[in-house]
Enzyme design. Structure first.
Site, PDB file in Angstrom:
ATOM      1  CG  ASP A 266      -1.991  -1.009   1.210  1.00  0.00           C
ATOM      2  OD1 ASP A 266      -2.204  -1.581   0.123  1.00  0.00           O
ATOM      3  OD2 ASP A 266      -2.604  -1.278   2.251  1.00  0.00           O
TER       4      ASP A 266
ATOM      5  NE  ARG B 272     -18.487  -4.531 -22.169  1.00  0.00           N
ATOM      6  CZ  ARG B 272     -18.162  -5.739 -22.590  1.00  0.00           C
ATOM      7  NH1 ARG B 272     -16.929  -6.154 -22.486  1.00  0.00           N
ATOM      8  NH2 ARG B 272     -19.078  -6.546 -23.096  1.00  0.00           N
TER       9      ARG B 272
ATOM     10  CG  MET C 282      -5.414  -4.733  -2.163  1.00  0.00           C
ATOM     11  SD  MET C 282      -4.134  -5.868  -1.600  1.00  0.00           S
ATOM     12  CE  MET C 282      -5.097  -7.343  -1.353  1.00  0.00           C
TER      13      MET C 282
ATOM     14  CD  GLN D 296      -4.515  -4.639  -5.945  1.00  0.00           C
ATOM     15  OE1 GLN D 296      -4.297  -3.477  -5.672  1.00  0.00           O
ATOM     16  NE2 GLN D 296      -5.616  -5.236  -5.566  1.00  0.00           N
TER      17      GLN D 296
ATOM     18  CG  ASN E   1      23.794   7.216 -22.160  1.00  0.00           C
ATOM     19  OD1 ASN E   1      22.604   7.486 -22.222  1.00  0.00           O
ATOM     20  ND2 ASN E   1      24.561   7.172 -23.244  1.00  0.00           N
TER      21      ASN E   1
ATOM     22  NE  ARG F 158      23.121 -24.740 -24.091  1.00  0.00           N
ATOM     23  CZ  ARG F 158      24.005 -25.730 -23.905  1.00  0.00           C
ATOM     24  NH1 ARG F 158      25.268 -25.437 -23.671  1.00  0.00           N
ATOM     25  NH2 ARG F 158      23.622 -26.987 -23.943  1.00  0.00           N
TER      26      ARG F 158
ATOM     27  NE  ARG G 275      26.534   8.014 -27.690  1.00  0.00           N
ATOM     28  CZ  ARG G 275      25.689   8.752 -28.417  1.00  0.00           C
ATOM     29  NH1 ARG G 275      26.145   9.712 -29.181  1.00  0.00           N
ATOM     30  NH2 ARG G 275      24.398   8.527 -28.384  1.00  0.00           N
TER      31      ARG G 275
END
Length: 789
Positions: free
Chosen positions: A171, A206, A213, A305, A538, A661, A741
């Protein structure tokens, strides 16, 4: 790191936990991210040579003792980072509310030498912990007198109990912290549902009433309303005015008349009217059906939630707080009050527990007494800013009531697409219209600007943009330098009086080029502001950029899936390449959120010796019960040690021990629907930037013309530690490494050791920023305006 720190760092290496025992328990409701906090406490505790104990089933387990209090090892918390809820359980405990129950709990802790307690829960749980601490010495005295359950030596040895709290509550109802553990993940669940509803509702015209909550706090309702552009929101802290039924129905009708096919109303479960009477989702639905005859549905999200996996934000937040909690316990003295580790802006801070609890209770008291303005202020500046931004963006005043400034403001996106850019454009357009300006949208960045791809954009044109990924306006990496004359022509033709640029490093370079061209072109002597939006994070002058959170969640989700794919295959190491250019933010923070073993980044140079050490580390790890590894590599961390090279090296060195992998995540990191954080951050930072433009336009308007040629009229709005700050781009040049950068100093490098510690590497961790107990700030209305997101 290349980024040298100015101050003399203070490291925790002299803080030894030898001989100390730490108990960790979760109490109250569960919240996603609690397991990340538990994992961080356990591993940090073991790292500093303390004994760490799980207290299962919260306070009930502490009272019952026995197998409920168990010493844990490093491996005990493996694979819990991505698990929702709490693996050590949480239970309501009536007996702990009695002195007899607390006496039994004290006896069970002393038996194991535990005098340091880390409690993860809500305000009720933390208040109980504080009472326990205050009674501790009296409880031990009583135990010593009661049939000699413990001896006098134990009373002296274990004379003090240290308590550190972390708030786990979806909450976000605890004062003193901007975010509680679990809130961001709960917002993810809500927004996922809203996005799903939007697609179906638009087919059928609609109205949806969504109940979320928040019995005493409207944070979830308010932020989700902001993040999805809801038509109306009901929260307990800010009840609607008398006659709200008419106002709401008028607004819904107007939106339908503007061809909006979908209406969304969000109701917090604790919503009330100005007479403290409940407003339920059913009541709202009945009202819409009776008054307007709209096809209306109610969706009550309930415990959805609380479910699912924790978001990247919650994992990083909980890991930072867990480590900080252990440091606080190591530094605690008998005179230290029980503290709570919380988040302020971008910093972990320690606050006295009871001050936070007291202010949290004051909010409820203010609401009970109908002092709603004060209740909102007591919730803190982050909550107040959310509310003010929502009010600003959700309701368009009739044209007759809008001011007319005769200023034209253009908005454009520059650089690569980033999730949240559209939310930022929407906020800029709507705030601009509210301020009385004419708003123009530039298509395809500076290149589109030069070609005259510019059009007026209205309030309704940006409806429904918050949840859209990418850039609806289109965006290009092209810089303005070669188009200066054509852009100046377009500025003159369309009488553009101010520019708002949303983008990454190219946007920053673009503003530098435009401000440099002011000597030659008067057209560029107008206020210009940049809002940082790039997955790479960045941009100098800002700790966060729009889009980075969504990318981080994509990386974290992918790492979770990859780790899961290995659950049936023992002894496997995955090497994953992330985006970010030369900036290692995504790789480093992704590694922290996914529980990786290593992250290779440009900012921290490495050589073959480090690679070899990592392979040896993983070889040792394969001898334990955790037989898989995860390694992240930033795409430009080293031109020779490529992802293929590292994959081949690991494969060769790991022969017979583990196989490898590799995955290159690529452009999936730029795509997808924006996360709640990016929608919210993009909306608020952009609204603030547009208000700055309005102020600058008034300041620089002379004799019927806008003329602004000073450095402070070309600014970047960034999140710096705890505040949103406007900084002239010219001044940011000294903070920028233009070749790579990236900013010369990056705040997140200080979190890098956390990732290493939690992966069992020996390292140093700078704690210069922590250790000071602060006090809960009571903000004046003026202070509330200045900052937090």
């Amino acid at each position: 790191p290349r980024s040298a720190m100015d101050h003399q760092p203070k490291f925790f290496e002299n803080l030894s936990g030898t001989g100390k025992a730490i108990g960790v328990l979760t109490s109250g409701g569960d919240a996603q991210g609690m397991n990340a906090a538990v994992r961080a406490v356990v591993r940090m505790g073991i790292y500093v040579k303390a004994k760490v104990y799980f207290v299962y089933e919260g306070y009930q387990g502490m009272v019952d003792g026995g197998d409920n209090i168990v010493e844990v090892s490093w491996e005990s918390v493996s694979s819990i980072l991505q698990v929702g809820g709490t693996v050590i359980g949480s239970a309501r405990c009536k007996s702990f509310r009695t002195r007899e129950g607390r006496l039994q709990a004290a006896f069970n802790l002393v038996q194991r030498g535990i005098t340091n307690l880390c409690v993860i829960g809500g305000d009720g749980s933390l208040t109980g912990a504080n009472l326990f601490r205050e009674e501790w010495s009296g409880l031990l005295e009583e135990l010593a007198q009661k049939g000699k359950l413990i001896d006098e030596e134990a009373v002296k040895k274990y004379a003090y109990l240290n308590i550190v709290g972390m708030v786990g509550s979806i909450d976000n109802d605890f004062c003193g912290t901007d975010m509680t553990i679990g809130t961001d993940s709960a917002l993810h669940r809500i927004i996922e549902v809203v996005d799903a509803i939007m697609t179906t509702a638009q087919s059928h015209q609609r109205t949806f009433v969504l109940e979320v909550m928040g019995r005493h706090c409207g944070y979830l309702a308010l932020v989700s309303a902001l993040a999805c552009g809801a038509d109306w929101v009901f929260i307990p802290e800010y009840p609607p005015e008398e006659g709200w039924e008419d106002s709401m129905c008028v607004k819904l009708s107007e939106n339908r008349a503007r061809k909006k096919r979908l209406n969304i109303i969000i109701v917090a479960e604790g919503a009330i009217d100005c007479h403290n009477k409940p407003i339920t989702s059913e009541k709202v639905k009945d009202l819409v059906v009776q008054r307007l005859g709209f096809d209306t549905r109610v969706t009550i999200l309930g415990h959805v939630q609380r479910g699912g996996t924790p978001s990247a934000f919650d994992r990083i937040l909980a890991s930072r707080m867990g480590v900080e909690a252990v440091l606080a316990l190591l530094e605690a003295t008998p005179a230290t009050p029980a503290c709570v580790v919380s988040l302020s802006g971008n910093q972990a801070v320690r606050l006295p527990l009871m001050e936070c609890v007291q202010m949290t209770q004051e909010v409820q008291k203010a609401m009970d007494e109908g002092r709603f303005v004060e209740a909102v202020r007591l919730r803190g500046r982050s909550f107040e800013n959310n509310l003010n931004t929502y009010k600003l963006l959700s309701h368009k005043k009739p044209d007759a009531e809008l001011p007319k400034t005769n200023f034209n403001v253009a908005v454009l996106n520059v650089g690569a697409p980033a999730a949240g850019m559209n939310a930022a454009v929407r906020a800029a357009v709507r705030v601009g219209i509210t301020e009385g300006h004419k708003m123009f949208a530039v298509i395809d960045g500076f290149e589109g600007f030069a070609r005259g791809k510019i059009k007026e954009i209205s309030w309704g044109d940006v409806g429904g943009w918050t949840g859209q990924g990418g850039s609806i306006l289109g965006t290009k990496r092209t810089l303005p330098a070669k188009y200066l004359e054509k852009i100046a022509d377009q500025m003159r033709t369309n009488n553009i009086n101010a520019l708002m640029v949303i983008g990454g490093f190219e946007a920053y370079l673009g503003l530098l080029e435009l401000s440099a061209a002011r000597e030659k072109y008067d057209e560029f002597c107008v206020p210009m502001v940049m809002v940082p939006a790039t997955v790479s994070n960045n941009v100098p002058g800002s700790d966060f950029s729009i889009g980075a959170d969504t990318a981080l969640n994509t990386i974290t989700d992918t790492c979770d899936r990859i780790k899961q794919s290995a659950s049936g295959t023992k002894r496997r190491v995955f090497i994953i390449e992330t985006m970010g250019g030369y900036c290692g933010y995504l790789a480093n923070m992704g590694a922290l959120a996914a529980g990786a073993d290593a992250a290779y980044i440009f900012e921290e140079q490495f050589d073959i010796r480090e690679l070899q050490a990592n392979v040896e580390h993983l070889t040792e790890k394969m001898k334990t019960s955790i037989q898989r590894g995860l390694v992240l590599r930033n795409e430009n961390c080293n031109e020779n040690y490529t992802t293929d090279f590292i994959y081949q090296l690991y494969s060769e060195e790991g022969k017979g021990v583990f196989d490898c992998r590799k995955n290159v995540l690529g452009h999936m990191q730029q795509g997808g629907a924006p996360s709640p954080f990016d929608r919210n951050f993009g909306t608020k930072i952009s609204a603030k930037a547009m208000q700055w433009i309005s102020k600058k336009l008034q300041e620089t308007y002379r004799k019927g013309k806008v003329f602004a040629n000073t450095d402070d009229s070309v600014c970047l709005l960034g999140m710096r530690r705890r505040n949103l700050v406007f900084q002239p781009v010219a001044e940011l040049k000294t903070e920028t490494d233009f070749v790579h950068r990236i900013p010369k100093e990056q705040w997140w490098l200080k979190l890098r050791p956390l990732m290493k510690i939690l992966a069992k590497y020996k390292t140093s961790y700078d704690v210069s920023d922590s250790g000071q107990l602060e006090h809960v700030a009571r903000l004046s209305p003026k202070e509330a305006e200045t900052g937090a997101i």
